[in-house]
Design a protein around this motif. Sequence first.
Motif, PDB file in Angstrom:
ATOM      1  N   ILE A   1      -6.154   3.824  -3.281  1.00 19.17           N
ATOM      2  CA  ILE A   1      -5.208   4.749  -2.646  1.00 19.17           C
ATOM      3  C   ILE A   1      -5.908   5.703  -1.686  1.00 19.17           C
ATOM      4  O   ILE A   1      -5.368   6.087  -0.673  1.00 19.17           O
TER       5      ILE A   1
ATOM      6  N   ARG B   1       2.477   1.761  -3.413  1.00 18.85           N
ATOM      7  CA  ARG B   1       1.506   2.263  -4.383  1.00 18.85           C
ATOM      8  C   ARG B   1       1.208   3.739  -4.153  1.00 18.85           C
ATOM      9  O   ARG B   1       1.043   4.500  -5.100  1.00 18.85           O
ATOM     10  N   ARG B   2       1.149   4.172  -2.890  1.00 15.63           N
ATOM     11  CA  ARG B   2       0.927   5.595  -2.602  1.00 15.63           C
ATOM     12  C   ARG B   2       2.088   6.444  -3.105  1.00 15.63           C
ATOM     13  O   ARG B   2       1.894   7.513  -3.673  1.00 15.63           O
ATOM     14  N   ARG B   3       3.314   5.960  -2.892  1.00 12.07           N
ATOM     15  CA  ARG B   3       4.487   6.703  -3.369  1.00 12.07           C
ATOM     16  C   ARG B   3       4.504   6.787  -4.890  1.00 12.07           C
ATOM     17  O   ARG B   3       4.746   7.856  -5.460  1.00 12.07           O
TER      18      ARG B   3
ATOM     19  N   TYR C   1       0.825  -1.204   0.000  1.00 14.13           N
ATOM     20  CA  TYR C   1       0.000   0.000   0.000  1.00 14.13           C
ATOM     21  C   TYR C   1       0.863   1.258   0.000  1.00 14.13           C
ATOM     22  O   TYR C   1       0.608   2.195  -0.749  1.00 14.13           O
ATOM     23  N   LYS C   2       1.921   1.267   0.818  1.00 16.30           N
ATOM     24  CA  LYS C   2       2.803   2.443   0.890  1.00 16.30           C
ATOM     25  C   LYS C   2       3.545   2.656  -0.428  1.00 16.30           C
ATOM     26  O   LYS C   2       3.722   3.789  -0.868  1.00 16.30           O
TER      27      LYS C   2
ATOM     28  N   SER D   1       1.996   6.490  -6.951  1.00 14.34           N
ATOM     29  CA  SER D   1       0.903   7.324  -7.454  1.00 14.34           C
ATOM     30  C   SER D   1       1.251   8.798  -7.332  1.00 14.34           C
ATOM     31  O   SER D   1       0.925   9.590  -8.221  1.00 14.34           O
ATOM     32  N   LEU D   2       1.922   9.184  -6.262  1.00 14.92           N
ATOM     33  CA  LEU D   2       2.343  10.576  -6.105  1.00 14.92           C
ATOM     34  C   LEU D   2       3.362  10.965  -7.177  1.00 14.92           C
ATOM     35  O   LEU D   2       3.269  12.033  -7.785  1.00 14.92           O
TER      36      LEU D   2
ATOM     37  N   ASP E   1      -5.083   2.472   5.094  1.00 15.34           N
ATOM     38  CA  ASP E   1      -4.106   1.425   4.872  1.00 15.34           C
ATOM     39  C   ASP E   1      -4.669   0.090   5.404  1.00 15.34           C
ATOM     40  O   ASP E   1      -4.950  -0.033   6.592  1.00 15.34           O
TER      41      ASP E   1
END
Length: 81
Positions: free
Chosen positions: A70, A8-10, A5-6, A12-13, A74
């Motif tokens: 996203i 994917r967040r990075r 998850y982390k 995506s940013l 989490d």
Amino acid sequence: MALSYKARRRWSLIILVVGLPIYIVLASVLATTVVRLLGDSGLVFLLQLAIYVGLGIAWILPFKSIFLGIGQADPDADPED
């Protein structure tokens, strides 16, 4: 291998802050080139509109799995947090 998850967040940013502006410039250059090559007529407007709409939808398809979920909490985090 699936991304966490982390991660994917990075990603995506990074995609939104760096990749999307580059993609927008390339789409604009492509649409402007079409206008220069074909002249200025009513059909060029429709072709240019089709280019913008098509590329506006097409950019997300390769990144769909990265952006999925996203905006939610989490799923791997402790419920106490």
